[in-house]
Design an enzyme around this catalytic site. Sequence first.
Site, PDB file in Angstrom:
ATOM      1  N   TYR A 234     -43.167   1.841  -6.632  1.00 46.20           N
ATOM      2  CA  TYR A 234     -42.721   2.470  -5.578  1.00 46.20           C
ATOM      3  C   TYR A 234     -41.162   2.324  -5.299  1.00 46.20           C
ATOM      4  O   TYR A 234     -40.652   2.633  -4.248  1.00 46.20           O
ATOM      5  CB  TYR A 234     -43.256   1.867  -4.383  1.00 46.20           C
ATOM      6  CG  TYR A 234     -44.843   1.632  -4.242  1.00 46.20           C
ATOM      7  CD1 TYR A 234     -45.845   2.513  -4.668  1.00 46.20           C
ATOM      8  CD2 TYR A 234     -45.218   0.341  -4.246  1.00 46.20           C
ATOM      9  CE1 TYR A 234     -47.102   2.283  -4.445  1.00 46.20           C
ATOM     10  CE2 TYR A 234     -46.517  -0.115  -4.304  1.00 46.20           C
ATOM     11  CZ  TYR A 234     -47.456   0.743  -4.361  1.00 46.20           C
ATOM     12  OH  TYR A 234     -48.716   0.701  -4.398  1.00 46.20           O
TER      13      TYR A 234
ATOM     14  N   TYR B 182     -49.477  -7.670  -1.496  1.00 42.87           N
ATOM     15  CA  TYR B 182     -49.714  -6.465  -2.570  1.00 42.87           C
ATOM     16  C   TYR B 182     -49.007  -7.189  -3.779  1.00 42.87           C
ATOM     17  O   TYR B 182     -48.259  -5.943  -4.617  1.00 42.87           O
ATOM     18  CB  TYR B 182     -49.188  -5.034  -2.076  1.00 42.87           C
ATOM     19  CG  TYR B 182     -49.915  -4.561  -0.997  1.00 42.87           C
ATOM     20  CD1 TYR B 182     -51.062  -4.315  -1.145  1.00 42.87           C
ATOM     21  CD2 TYR B 182     -49.336  -4.535   0.380  1.00 42.87           C
ATOM     22  CE1 TYR B 182     -52.033  -4.051   0.232  1.00 42.87           C
ATOM     23  CE2 TYR B 182     -50.163  -3.884   1.447  1.00 42.87           C
ATOM     24  CZ  TYR B 182     -51.632  -3.655   1.359  1.00 42.87           C
ATOM     25  OH  TYR B 182     -52.066  -3.137   2.267  1.00 42.87           O
TER      26      TYR B 182
ATOM     27  N   GLU C 254     -56.176  -3.601  11.609  1.00 42.58           N
ATOM     28  CA  GLU C 254     -56.354  -3.856  10.626  1.00 42.58           C
ATOM     29  C   GLU C 254     -55.101  -4.360   9.702  1.00 42.58           C
ATOM     30  O   GLU C 254     -54.684  -3.673   8.724  1.00 42.58           O
ATOM     31  CB  GLU C 254     -57.016  -3.053   9.521  1.00 42.58           C
ATOM     32  CG  GLU C 254     -58.649  -2.832   9.944  1.00 42.58           C
ATOM     33  CD  GLU C 254     -59.204  -1.572   9.155  1.00 42.58           C
ATOM     34  OE1 GLU C 254     -60.349  -1.453   8.982  1.00 42.58           O
ATOM     35  OE2 GLU C 254     -58.403  -0.693   8.492  1.00 42.58           O
ATOM     36  N   PRO C 255     -54.166  -5.079  10.264  1.00 39.61           N
ATOM     37  CA  PRO C 255     -52.910  -5.340   9.759  1.00 39.61           C
ATOM     38  C   PRO C 255     -53.083  -6.268   8.377  1.00 39.61           C
ATOM     39  O   PRO C 255     -54.091  -7.067   8.206  1.00 39.61           O
ATOM     40  CB  PRO C 255     -52.126  -6.358  10.527  1.00 39.61           C
ATOM     41  CG  PRO C 255     -53.374  -7.098  11.299  1.00 39.61           C
ATOM     42  CD  PRO C 255     -54.394  -5.908  11.491  1.00 39.61           C
ATOM     43  N   GLY C 256     -52.300  -5.850   7.257  1.00 35.93           N
ATOM     44  CA  GLY C 256     -52.642  -6.685   5.961  1.00 35.93           C
ATOM     45  C   GLY C 256     -51.207  -7.218   5.657  1.00 35.93           C
ATOM     46  O   GLY C 256     -50.905  -8.259   5.986  1.00 35.93           O
ATOM     47  N   ARG C 257     -50.413  -6.196   5.184  1.00 31.81           N
ATOM     48  CA  ARG C 257     -48.869  -6.637   4.777  1.00 31.81           C
ATOM     49  C   ARG C 257     -48.274  -7.471   5.979  1.00 31.81           C
ATOM     50  O   ARG C 257     -47.748  -8.551   5.694  1.00 31.81           O
ATOM     51  CB  ARG C 257     -48.096  -5.353   4.624  1.00 31.81           C
ATOM     52  CG  ARG C 257     -46.815  -5.732   3.974  1.00 31.81           C
ATOM     53  CD  ARG C 257     -45.926  -4.315   4.244  1.00 31.81           C
ATOM     54  NE  ARG C 257     -46.730  -3.011   3.886  1.00 31.81           N
ATOM     55  CZ  ARG C 257     -46.745  -2.383   2.523  1.00 31.81           C
ATOM     56  NH1 ARG C 257     -45.794  -3.092   1.631  1.00 31.81           N
ATOM     57  NH2 ARG C 257     -47.354  -1.355   2.305  1.00 31.81           N
TER      58      ARG C 257
ATOM     59  N   CYS D  59     -43.254  -5.422 -22.436  1.00 32.02           N
ATOM     60  CA  CYS D  59     -42.647  -4.747 -23.563  1.00 32.02           C
ATOM     61  C   CYS D  59     -42.587  -3.133 -23.001  1.00 32.02           C
ATOM     62  O   CYS D  59     -43.453  -2.195 -23.377  1.00 32.02           O
ATOM     63  CB  CYS D  59     -43.459  -4.836 -24.785  1.00 32.02           C
ATOM     64  SG  CYS D  59     -42.485  -3.889 -26.028  1.00 32.02           S
TER      65      CYS D  59
HETATM   66  N1  LLP Z   1     -56.712  -0.613   6.591  1.00 30.16           N
HETATM   67  C1  LLP Z   1     -56.889   0.561   5.664  1.00 30.16           C
HETATM   68  C2  LLP Z   1     -58.042   1.217   5.881  1.00 30.16           C
HETATM   69  C3  LLP Z   1     -56.048   0.615   4.757  1.00 30.16           C
HETATM   70  O1  LLP Z   1     -56.230   1.551   3.569  1.00 30.16           O
HETATM   71  C4  LLP Z   1     -55.010  -0.266   4.539  1.00 30.16           C
HETATM   72  C5  LLP Z   1     -53.862  -0.261   3.451  1.00 30.16           C
HETATM   73  C6  LLP Z   1     -54.562  -1.149   5.457  1.00 30.16           C
HETATM   74  C7  LLP Z   1     -55.633  -1.379   6.604  1.00 30.16           C
HETATM   75  C8  LLP Z   1     -53.551  -2.313   5.574  1.00 30.16           C
HETATM   76  O2  LLP Z   1     -52.353  -1.700   5.598  1.00 30.16           O
HETATM   77  P1  LLP Z   1     -50.993  -2.652   5.750  1.00 30.16           P
HETATM   78  O3  LLP Z   1     -51.256  -3.205   7.195  1.00 30.16           O
HETATM   79  O4  LLP Z   1     -51.070  -3.616   4.668  1.00 30.16           O
HETATM   80  O5  LLP Z   1     -49.821  -1.715   5.787  1.00 30.16           O
HETATM   81  N2  LLP Z   1     -50.049  -1.098  -2.596  1.00 30.16           N
HETATM   82  C9  LLP Z   1     -49.105  -0.746  -1.454  1.00 30.16           C
HETATM   83  C10 LLP Z   1     -49.955  -0.434  -0.140  1.00 30.16           C
HETATM   84  C11 LLP Z   1     -51.383   0.099  -0.029  1.00 30.16           C
HETATM   85  C12 LLP Z   1     -51.904   0.145   1.271  1.00 30.16           C
HETATM   86  C13 LLP Z   1     -53.303   0.552   1.326  1.00 30.16           C
HETATM   87  N3  LLP Z   1     -54.169   0.348   2.549  1.00 30.16           N
HETATM   88  C14 LLP Z   1     -48.165  -1.367  -1.393  1.00 30.16           C
HETATM   89  O6  LLP Z   1     -47.912  -2.432  -2.173  1.00 30.16           O
HETATM   90  O7  LLP Z   1     -47.130  -1.005  -0.527  1.00 30.16           O
END
Ligand code: LLP
Length: 433
Positions: A335, A391, A291-294, A362
Site C-alpha cells: 500500500y 496488520y 468493530e475497531p481493529g487498527r 530476495c
Molecule cells: N470490520 C470489517 C467487516 C472489516 O472488514 C474490517 C477491516 C474491520 C472491521 C476493521 O477495520 P479497521 O478498524 O482495522 O480499519 N490490511 C489492511 C486493512 C484491511 C482492513 C480490512 N477490513 C491494512 O493493512 O491497512
Amino acid sequence: MFTSNCLSTNEKNHLTIGGVDATGLAAEYGTPLYVLDEDHIRQNCRLYTKSMEQFYGNNGMILYASKALCTMALCKIIKEENMGLDVVSGGELYTAYKADFPMERIYFHGNNKTDEELTLALSLGVGRIVVDNSYELARLNTLCEKENKKASVLFRIKPGIDAHTHDAIMTGQIDSKFGVAIENGEAMTLIREASLMKHIDIVGVHCHIGSQIFELSPFEKAAEVMINFIGDVQDELGITIRELNLGGGFGVRYIEEDDPIACDKYMEAVSKVVKETAEKRSVSLPRILMEPGRSIVASAGITLYTVGAVKNIPGVRNYLAVDGGMADNPRFLLYDAEYDFVLANRTNEAKTQRYTVAGKCCESGDLLGRDIPLPPAKSGDILAVLTTGAYNYSMSSNYNRIPRPAMVMLSGGKSRIVVNRETYEDVIKNDVL
Ligand code: LLP
C-alpha cells in the site's frame, strides 16, 4: 515527539515503550521483534467501551476486529475488557476458542465462508454469523437443519458509501466483493429469503465502509443509510432489525501529518444520526455494534530490527538493510504505507541522513520505507518501526522461508513472550519428503 503516547526516551537516549527500554528487549529476545504494550491496548479498548456506554447506554458493544492482530494473548485481553470479537476465518475463530473467549460474543464475518468454517462456528456456538450472500445463506440453513440448530444472523450490506473518496460520494459501491447492495434490491431480497427459512433467526444488518478513515461524514452517512434500510425492511417485510453493526475503519496516526478523529467525537456524531434517523423512520433503536481493529492495536506496537549492511550509493541513495522486511510487514510493498522510524539506541541524534530501509528478502520491492530521515546509521544499531501493532504480524508470511519474529507483550513495565519466534523446524513442519 512520538506518534503514540506509549513511547518515550530514557536517560540513555534509548527508545522506551510502556516504560521499557527497547534496546534491552532487542538484546533479551532478539530481532526482528514485535513489541506490544498491553496497557496501551487496554487504554484504547476503554476509550471505545466508555464512549459506547456514554452514547448508547447498555444498548451497544464494541467488537475488536481480530484481523488486525489475532493471538491467544490478545483474545484474552479483549475478553477481560468485556468486548466482543469479529473473526473472519476458521483460524481466527479457533484462536479465540483456544483462548477461552466467550463464543456468544463472537461475530463471524467473511465473504466466502466454507462449509467447514460454518460447521465449526455452529458447533462452537458463535453468537452471530454475518451472512454475505444468498449462496451462503442457503448453505447455512441446510447445515443448521442437519444439526437441528438455529443461526442468529446479520447481513452484510453495501451502504453505497465510498469512504476513500474525500467527500463521501456515493459511487462504486456495487463494485465490491463484500455483501449485497441496497440500491439494486438484492439486500432486501436476501432478507426476504432468510425470513422464509426455518433455521435462520434474522437479528441484524452490518456494514463496513473502509479502513484508515479520517473523516466523520462517511460514517454519519453510512449510519443514516443503514437506519433508513432498517426502516424499509420494517415497512416492506414487517421484520424488526434488532442489531446494527457499523463496522470499523477508524484512522490512526502513522506519521505526524495523520489526524485521526477522537473516538468519542465519532461516537457522538454517529449516535446523533442513528437516533434522529430512527425517530424519523419510526424504528426502535437497534443495539449498536462497532468493530475497531487498527485503532485498538496499531499505536500499541513497534517492530525492532537490527541494522545490517548500510550502502551509500553516491548521487543515488543510501540503503540500510534490516534483518526483517516484507515477510513481517508487507504494508509498504502493498500500500506504500508510511511509518515513523527511530534509531532505538540513539534517539537524541539529529536526523541528518536519509535511508531507504530494505528488508532481507530476495526481492527489490522488499522495502519498509523510502528516503527515511535518520541519524547516520551503523551496522548493529537497533531500528524501530513505530505503529506496527495492526496488520503486521497478521499479514506476515514465511516468504523466502524466513521464520516469523517473536512477539513480546509489556504490562506494568514487565515483558513476556506471547508468540514464540518461529524456528527452521516450524518452517518445514508441514513438508513431506
Ligand atoms: N470490520 C470489517 C467487516 C472489516 O472488514 C474490517 C477491516 C474491520 C472491521 C476493521 O477495520 P479497521 O478498524 O482495522 O480499519 N490490511 C489492511 C486493512 C484491511 C482492513 C480490512 N477490513 C491494512 O493493512 O491497512
